[in-house]
Each structure stands twice: as structure tokens, then as C-alpha cells.
Scaffold this active site. Structure first.
Site, mmCIF file in Angstrom:
data_model
loop_
_atom_site.group_PDB
_atom_site.id
_atom_site.type_symbol
_atom_site.label_atom_id
_atom_site.label_comp_id
_atom_site.label_asym_id
_atom_site.label_seq_id
_atom_site.Cartn_x
_atom_site.Cartn_y
_atom_site.Cartn_z
ATOM 1 N N ASP A 1 0.931 -1.115 0.057
ATOM 2 C CA ASP A 1 0.074 0.108 -0.001
ATOM 3 C C ASP A 1 0.834 1.022 0.085
ATOM 4 O O ASP A 1 2.100 1.214 -0.321
ATOM 5 C CB ASP A 1 -1.034 -0.042 1.422
ATOM 6 N N HIS B 1 -4.106 5.923 3.584
ATOM 7 C CA HIS B 1 -4.831 4.859 3.123
ATOM 8 C C HIS B 1 -4.317 3.445 3.766
ATOM 9 O O HIS B 1 -4.937 2.428 4.047
ATOM 10 C CB HIS B 1 -4.381 4.886 1.492
ATOM 11 N N SER C 1 -11.300 -0.483 -1.235
ATOM 12 C CA SER C 1 -9.930 -0.885 -0.616
ATOM 13 C C SER C 1 -10.221 -1.089 0.690
ATOM 14 O O SER C 1 -9.280 -1.756 1.552
ATOM 15 C CB SER C 1 -9.404 0.726 -0.734
#
Length: 440
Positions: free
Chosen positions: A144, A181, A385
Site C-alpha cells: 500500500d 490509506h 480498498s
């Protein structure tokens, strides 16, 4: 489709993991090329052959892929297909912040934010914990953006010695905001059950953090290849990749078919070495069965488990119908590439009505998002996600239940047996083989 985000504060930290590997940088006037072998392995004496052609091999991978830095005159070498690197993006989705002065409701659980994590209910997380299945003995690699490695919810479960950065930015998330994220995804999987903050679906799993995207959410194929190879080499049981890309198959600039072959080989390499690969399906509200002229990374890889997103509509509002499994308004779908669905959140709840949960008042739609860790705090977000790490966590619970060692084909077979048939009977466009569930 861009989604909205929501935040909580804590105080950011800065730490680079031991063993982080900086990305190779092209010299002046040089370009990064990817060589994909036309056979199963790279040609012999590749370094010398590339050098004679005016390039330098910077990396090779055991799935027949090499990375080369060379000038514009480089034309490749026999036995390989040459393609310039392309781009990858995280499915950043919707984000919303939480005011750190306002605590969520007091819960029966001693982690104070746990009551905001509705996704644990439809995946059967608490029932698995009650049966003693919590992800112990399972290693999950999160490929990520950067991470808040000092976050108190993550630090107990992060193996920094095995974590790595392949972007050259450093493993730590450094942007001045909460919307990390990678941290959000990692916390969904394995935030510790530590009387603090949130809890991951598999709260005793080990996290290996692998940075393959920049903190802003974009990156390249080279770093994704490197991340998959690294996670496989450190014996990760599960890889989660909440990232993807769509390229026209007949691009005039690049050989996209060669990139697709390379990515398929990378995922197969992980699969053959005992690593289950879970990927997000994407946030474009597109039918993935619909256009053969596009190549969809990574859902098109044969051994990758593609995950779409669902969400409740008005979860905390009066009159909620109790249905968690409404396909998210943004999720991609299609039986050829979606294997399962997971909690992704949505902003589809209409109007500006406010809801109050344990003294915390927000627009009702905010509570339909997925709540997890962020850089220096926590926040809500929505997207496939968020759905993928729920599925990766369920895979971790299943592997843990089987003693911490399980072949990927057996993991997927067990996931199918335990999944909830949430859509039409059998395989469904939105839910694939079903909504992921622990089976407890």
C-alpha cells in the site's frame, strides 16, 4: 468515482523500518523498462546482454521479469518483451474525519471506538474471537502507501524487521493529514485488541507493511512487483493489495499484454509459494465482464481473489432494515473478476439528517463508512480498498484456525464454503461466491 473521508487525531510519528529497500533511480536521460520473458525464465547472462545493448539490470524476479534502466536507444534483448513502466493507484475512496475531542459510544468491548466498526458484524469477527480464533500465527503483508508505524493500534502487531519500502520515500506516511490509506487498511486487518481505539478483524495477526505506492496514492508496476516478491520471500500467508489500474489492451505506447503476463506471473509466484493474494475490485461502478479491450490490474490475475464492496444504508438511523449487504454505489462488479464481497461503506444514505451514537453526532451517512486507523488517529472511509482487507482478515482467521499453514487453494475453498449467499442464489455479479464470513 471520488468518495469522501472522516478523521480523528492522535499525534503523528516518524520511523523508517529496518531493512527498507530504496527504489532504483534512473540516471539522467534514462527510462525504466520492464523486460518480460517470452518463456518461463529470463535469458541466461541477462546482465551482460543488457549491458551490451546499453542498459543496466537493476532488479530481477523469480517469475521471469527484470527491471532495466536505459536510454531512449535501448531496444530490448532477445527472449523478452520490453515495456515501459506504467502507473498504479490506490482506491482512495471517500474519507471523513473524526474530532478527537468527541469519543464514540461506550462499548461492552474495552476498545472505545469498536462500536463504530459495523463491518465486524457481517463478517462474523466477534463470533470467531469467542471461539478462540483471532489470527494468531498468521502473517499478513499489506502492499500500500506509507504507514503510521508508531500508531498504538498497529505497533503491537507490526513486524518492522520484515517491513520494507520500495518507493524511496521511506515506509512512514509523511503527508500532513490523517488520511493514510495504508494505515487504514492495515488497521482493518489487525489493529490490536488493546483497550485502545479500534480492533482489527484478525487482531492477533502479524502485519508486514510493504510500501509500493507513494503517500498520495500512486505508484508503478516495478514497485508492485518488488512488493509481491518481498512478501512472498518473507513467507507472508496473505497479501492484501487495495490498489489497481485499468489500461487499454491495444495501447499504441505500451505492450499492455506483456505487463498483464508479468503481473499474472507475480501473483502466481505468490500463490505457488503458499501466499493467498487478495485485491480490491475498484471503485468505477463498472461491469468487469463488459469490455475485453481493457486490462484490469489486479482483478484479472487468475490467482488473485477479487473483492467488491457492500454497505448498509442508514445503519444507525431509525428504521434501518437490517440489511448490510447492499452493493455499494461505486463498486465494480462482474462474475469474471469478483470472487467475494466485503464491507466497504457507502455515502448513498440520502439527505442531511443527523444521527447520534453514544453522544457522537454526525450526518447519518458517515456511520455507513468503514472506521479504522489513520495517520496519527482514526477516520472513516469507503471503497473496495476497505472491502479487500475485511476479506484478507477472514482469510487470516481461516488460516489461523487451521494451525497457521494452509495452501491458497484451500483457503479460497474454505472462504467459499463459509461465505454468505448475499445476492442472487449461486454466483452473483456483485457478491461473487458470497459475502466473506468467518464461519463462526
Amino acid at each position: 468515482m471520488r468518495l469522501r473521508h472522516v478523521v480523528v487525531g492522535l499525534g503523528a510519528a516518524s520511523l523508517l523500518a529496518a531493512g527498507a529497500a530504496p527504489a532504483a533511480l534512473a540516471g539522467p536521460g534514462e527510462t525504466t523498462y520492464i523486460l518480460v520473458s517470452t518463456g518461463q525464465t529470463l535469458p541466461r547472462n541477462l546482465d551482460a546482454t543488457v549491458a551490451r545493448a546499453g542498459g543496466t539490470v537493476t532488479k530481477t524476479y523469480p517469475f521471469g521479469v527484470a527491471v532495466v534502466e536505459a536510454g531512449a536507444s535501448f531496444r530490448g534483448v532477445a527472449g523478452t518483451t520490453m515495456v515501459r513502466d506504467a502507473g498504479f493507484d490506490a482506491d482512495l475512496g471517500t474519507q471523513v474525519a473524526l474530532d478527537p475531542e468527541q469519543l464514540p459510544p461506550a462499548s461492552g468491548n474495552d476498545d472505545p471506538f469498536f462500536d463504530l466498526q459495523w463491518g465486524h458484524v457481517p463478517v462474523g469477527a466477534v463470533e470467531a474471537w469467542d471461539d478462540g480464533v483471532r489470527g494468531e500465527g498468521v502473517r499478513v503483508a499489506v502492499l500500500d502507501t506509507g504507514f503510521d508505524t508508531d500508531h498504538p493500534d498497529l505497533a503491537p502487531n507490526v513486524n518492522l524487521d520484515l517491513s520494507a519500502d520500495f518507493t524511496g520515500e521511506g515506509l512512514e506516511y509523511t503527508l500532513p493529514d490523517t488520511f493514510s490509506h495504508g494505515t487504514h487498511v492495515a488497521g482493518t486487518i489487525a489493529a490490536a485488541d488493546n483497550a485502545f481505539g479500534t480492533i482489527g478483524v484478525a487482531p492477533e495477526a502479524e502485519l508486514v507493511l510493504v510500501k509500493v505506492l507513494g503517500d498520495a496514492g500512486s505508484g508503478n508496476f516495478e514497485d508492485v512487483f518488488a512488493g509481491i516478491a518481498h512478501a512472498t520471500a518473507v513467507d507472508a500467508d496473505v497479501i492484501n493489495m487495495s490498489l489497481g489500474d485499468v489500461q487499454p489492451r491495444n495501447s499504441e505506447e505500451e505492450d499492455i499484454t506483456a505487463l498483464s503476463v508479468a503481473m499474472n506471473r507475480a501473483v502466481r509466484h505468490a500463490d505457488q509459494n503458499g501466499t493467498t493474494v487478495v485485491v480490491s475490485a475498484g471503485n468505477d461502478a463498472q461491469d468487469l465482464d463488459g469490455d475485453g479491450n481493457l486490462v484490469r490490474f489486479l482483478t484479472s490475475a487468475p490467482h488473485a481473489i477479487g473483492v467488491s464492496a457492500y454497505a448498509p444504508t442508514g445503519w444507525v438511523s431509525d428504521g434501518w432494515d437490517g440489511n448490510f449487504f447492499v452493493p455499494a454505489s461505486y463498486t465494480n462488479y462482474g462474475t469474471s473478476m469478483v470472487d467475494f464481497s466485503g464491507p466497504g461503506g457507502d455515502t448513498a444514505y440520502p439527505g442531511d439528517e443527523n444521527c447520534t451514537v453514544g453522544g457522537l453526532t454526525r450526518p447519518c451517512w458517515v456511520f455507513d463508512l468503514v472506521f479504522s486507523t489513520g495517520n496519527g488517529g482514526w477516520y472513516w472511509s469507503a471503497g473496495t480498498s476497505m472491502a479487500a482487507p475485511h476479506a484478507a482478515s477472514v482469510a487470516a482467521l481461516i488460516i489461523s484456525e487451521h494451525g497457521g499453514d494452509m495452501k491458497p487453494a484451500a483457503v479460497e475453498r474454505e472462504m467459499r464454503l463459509r461465505a454468505i449467499d448475499a445476492g442472487k442464489p449461486g454466483t452473483d455479479d456483485f457478491h461473487g461466491r458470497g459475502a466473506v464470513h468467518s464461519g463462526h
